[in-house]
Design a protein around this motif. Structure first.
Motif, PDB file in Angstrom:
ATOM      1  N   THR A   1       3.399   9.751  21.334  1.00 55.81           N
ATOM      2  CA  THR A   1       4.553  10.365  21.988  1.00 55.81           C
ATOM      3  C   THR A   1       5.661   9.333  22.154  1.00 55.81           C
TER       4      THR A   1
ATOM      5  N   VAL B   1       0.531   5.682  22.283  1.00 54.51           N
ATOM      6  CA  VAL B   1      -0.592   6.204  21.507  1.00 54.51           C
ATOM      7  C   VAL B   1      -1.796   6.265  22.435  1.00 54.51           C
TER       8      VAL B   1
ATOM      9  N   MET C   1      -5.668  10.871  17.371  1.00 52.90           N
ATOM     10  CA  MET C   1      -5.062  10.577  18.667  1.00 52.90           C
ATOM     11  C   MET C   1      -3.747  11.322  18.828  1.00 52.90           C
ATOM     12  N   THR C   2      -3.069  11.090  19.928  1.00 50.28           N
ATOM     13  CA  THR C   2      -1.718  11.609  20.112  1.00 50.28           C
ATOM     14  C   THR C   2      -0.757  10.433  20.187  1.00 50.28           C
TER      15      THR C   2
ATOM     16  N   GLU D   1      -1.006  10.834  12.979  1.00 47.44           N
ATOM     17  CA  GLU D   1       0.019  11.414  13.847  1.00 47.44           C
ATOM     18  C   GLU D   1       1.393  11.013  13.324  1.00 47.44           C
TER      19      GLU D   1
ATOM     20  N   VAL E   1       5.500  10.811  14.436  1.00 47.97           N
ATOM     21  CA  VAL E   1       6.376  10.784  15.610  1.00 47.97           C
ATOM     22  C   VAL E   1       7.811  10.624  15.143  1.00 47.97           C
TER      23      VAL E   1
ATOM     24  N   GLY F   1      -8.117   9.855  20.938  1.00 49.00           N
ATOM     25  CA  GLY F   1      -8.566   9.811  19.560  1.00 49.00           C
ATOM     26  C   GLY F   1      -9.906   9.125  19.411  1.00 49.00           C
TER      27      GLY F   1
END
Length: 82
Positions: free
Chosen positions: A59, A68, A56-57, A9, A11, A71
């Motif tokens: 943000t 986090v 995962m994500t 990911e 960011v 995932g």
């Protein structure tokens, strides 16, 4: 990037740098790296508390923290927030 990785990911940070989180490499990466577009450089950063996380994500919160979630880890689906 300092380490080749897949399924990670990215960011955007408040200062314009970019954080690369998790992913898979030969060992499933728990390392993070920061890219500085002004200098065109990658720098090692903190490790994830739960290693080998991917898919995962991540943000940026209003306070500038990085959240986090989700995932997969070496043990399967992860619900741990970091």
């Amino acid at each position: 990037m300092l380490r080749s990785r897949d399924v990670f990911e990215l960011v955007l940070l408040r200062d314009g740098r970019v954080l690369a989180v998790g992913g898979t490499d030969d060992t499933r990466s728990h390392f993070t790296e920061v890219y500085d577009p002004e200098d065109d450089t990658w720098t090692p950063f903190a490790s994830l508390r739960q290693g080998d996380r991917h898919g995962m994500t991540a943000t940026t919160t209003t306070t500038g923290m990085i959240l986090v979630s989700g995932g997969y880890s070496g043990d399967g689906l992860s619900g741990v927030l970091q």
